[in-house]
Design a protein around this motif. Structure first.
Motif, PDB file in Angstrom:
ATOM      1  N   UNK A 191       0.845  -1.215  -0.004  1.00  0.00           N
ATOM      2  CA  UNK A 191       0.027  -0.071  -0.084  1.00  0.00           C
ATOM      3  C   UNK A 191       0.797   1.281  -0.030  1.00  0.00           C
ATOM      4  N   UNK A 192       1.701   1.368   0.976  1.00  0.00           N
ATOM      5  CA  UNK A 192       2.793   2.335   0.912  1.00  0.00           C
ATOM      6  C   UNK A 192       3.482   2.796  -0.377  1.00  0.00           C
ATOM      7  N   UNK A 193       4.065   1.519  -0.965  1.00  0.00           N
ATOM      8  CA  UNK A 193       4.766   1.797  -2.254  1.00  0.00           C
ATOM      9  C   UNK A 193       3.805   2.292  -3.297  1.00  0.00           C
ATOM     10  N   UNK A 199      -0.252   6.034  -7.430  1.00  0.00           N
ATOM     11  CA  UNK A 199      -0.919   5.301  -8.186  1.00  0.00           C
ATOM     12  C   UNK A 199      -2.064   4.455  -7.659  1.00  0.00           C
ATOM     13  N   UNK A 200      -2.376   4.916  -6.185  1.00  0.00           N
ATOM     14  CA  UNK A 200      -3.242   4.417  -5.397  1.00  0.00           C
ATOM     15  C   UNK A 200      -4.732   4.340  -6.049  1.00  0.00           C
ATOM     16  N   UNK A 219      -7.966  -1.280  -4.037  1.00  0.00           N
ATOM     17  CA  UNK A 219      -6.805  -1.429  -2.987  1.00  0.00           C
ATOM     18  C   UNK A 219      -7.040  -0.724  -1.714  1.00  0.00           C
ATOM     19  N   UNK A 220      -7.620   0.346  -1.836  1.00  0.00           N
ATOM     20  CA  UNK A 220      -8.107   1.378  -0.610  1.00  0.00           C
ATOM     21  C   UNK A 220      -9.094   0.741   0.146  1.00  0.00           C
ATOM     22  N   UNK A 221      -9.979  -0.265  -0.337  1.00  0.00           N
ATOM     23  CA  UNK A 221     -10.869  -0.785   0.410  1.00  0.00           C
ATOM     24  C   UNK A 221     -10.636  -2.062   0.808  1.00  0.00           C
ATOM     25  N   UNK A 222      -9.452  -2.728   0.674  1.00  0.00           N
ATOM     26  CA  UNK A 222      -8.990  -4.136   0.999  1.00  0.00           C
ATOM     27  C   UNK A 222      -8.591  -4.178   2.663  1.00  0.00           C
ATOM     28  N   UNK A 223      -9.083  -5.386   2.803  1.00  0.00           N
ATOM     29  CA  UNK A 223      -8.741  -5.763   4.561  1.00  0.00           C
ATOM     30  C   UNK A 223      -7.163  -5.687   4.599  1.00  0.00           C
ATOM     31  N   UNK A 232      -2.288  -7.970  -7.134  1.00  0.00           N
ATOM     32  CA  UNK A 232      -2.511  -6.552  -7.144  1.00  0.00           C
ATOM     33  C   UNK A 232      -2.583  -6.490  -8.675  1.00  0.00           C
ATOM     34  N   UNK A 233      -3.307  -5.494  -9.333  1.00  0.00           N
ATOM     35  CA  UNK A 233      -3.306  -5.156 -10.716  1.00  0.00           C
ATOM     36  C   UNK A 233      -3.517  -3.550 -10.688  1.00  0.00           C
TER      37      UNK A 233
END
Length: 241
Positions: A191-193, A199-200, A219-223, A232-233
């Protein structure tokens, strides 16, 4: 005596009807079936072929001696796995030398981040070895998203989340389309990268691609915790007519 063949058979992303015709035939006809798994677990590859094996099939579970218990950069990790692969190779070679064919079940494609590669390089030149390609997990993942992955001249980069955070951010920033595999406990770092690369808003996380429990989220909604085989795509947006 005629030597048997060790077949590394790609099972695809996780659905039986995504196996190739050749893979399906080999799995159903196999007298000896080998597969990797973590101790105490049935193993994902074995789960994929449930109900497909002949009634008298002999199963050979190859149980990893270590997965995440030792850091990847610890010399003990490679030493432990090297001994494991050497032992597994000898067992398969022994069957082949006795004239028996063996099917080694491989998630995705045998030559793409798969454990079978470690057997293949040790077996090649000693007994006959065959490889049946399979649909990769990443292909199943981007199909699950319902959007094309690359357009025109897009450059696709495939990374593993086990890389250092700075390397991840740099490579994420420098590519058009992106696949990140082996996420597991590295989700926070990833997430940080992605955020550092700016590109989040483009990133998707796919869990259990092509399986009944398939899940696609931003990604922002993932647990905070995801399965190790989540992918991840970031889709390319390149040239198109």
């Amino acid at each position: 005596m005629t030597l048997g063949t060790v077949h590394g058979v790609g099972l695809g992303p996780g659905a039986q009807d995504l196996l190739s015709v050749r893979a399906d035939r080999l799995v159903r006809e196999a007298r000896h079936v080998a597969f990797f798994r973590k101790a105490g677990r049935p193993g994902q590859a074995r789960r994929i072929v449930e109900g497909m094996l002949r009634h008298d099939a002999v199963e050979h579970a190859m149980e990893y001696p270590v997965t995440t218990e030792i850091p990847l950069d610890d010399p003990r990790y490679n030493a432990c796995l090297s001994r494991f692969y050497a032992g597994a190779t000898e067992n398969l070679a022994r069957l082949a030398r006795s004239g028996e064919d063996v099917v080694v079940l491989c998630e995705g494609d045998p030559f793409f981040y798969g454990s079978f590669m470690h057997l293949y390089t040790r077996l090649a030149g000693t007994v006959p070895v065959g490889v049946v390609p399979g649909i990769t997990g990443m292909s199943g993942a981007w199909t699950a998203c319902g959007a094309p992955m690359t357009w025109g001249d897009d450059v696709l980069t495939v990374l593993t989340a086990t890389l250092p955070e700075e390397d991840l951010a740099r490579r994420i920033r420098d590519t058009d389309a992106l696949v990140v595999m082996k996420i597991g406990r590295h989700l926070a770092k990833l997430r940080r990268a992605v955020a550092a690369a700016g590109r989040e808003g483009e990133a998707w996380l796919v869990e259990h691609a092509a399986m009944a429990e398939q899940k696609v989220t931003r990604l922002g909604e993932a647990q905070a915790v995801t399965p190790y085989f989540s992918i991840l795509l970031i889709h390319g947006q390149g040239r198109r007519p």
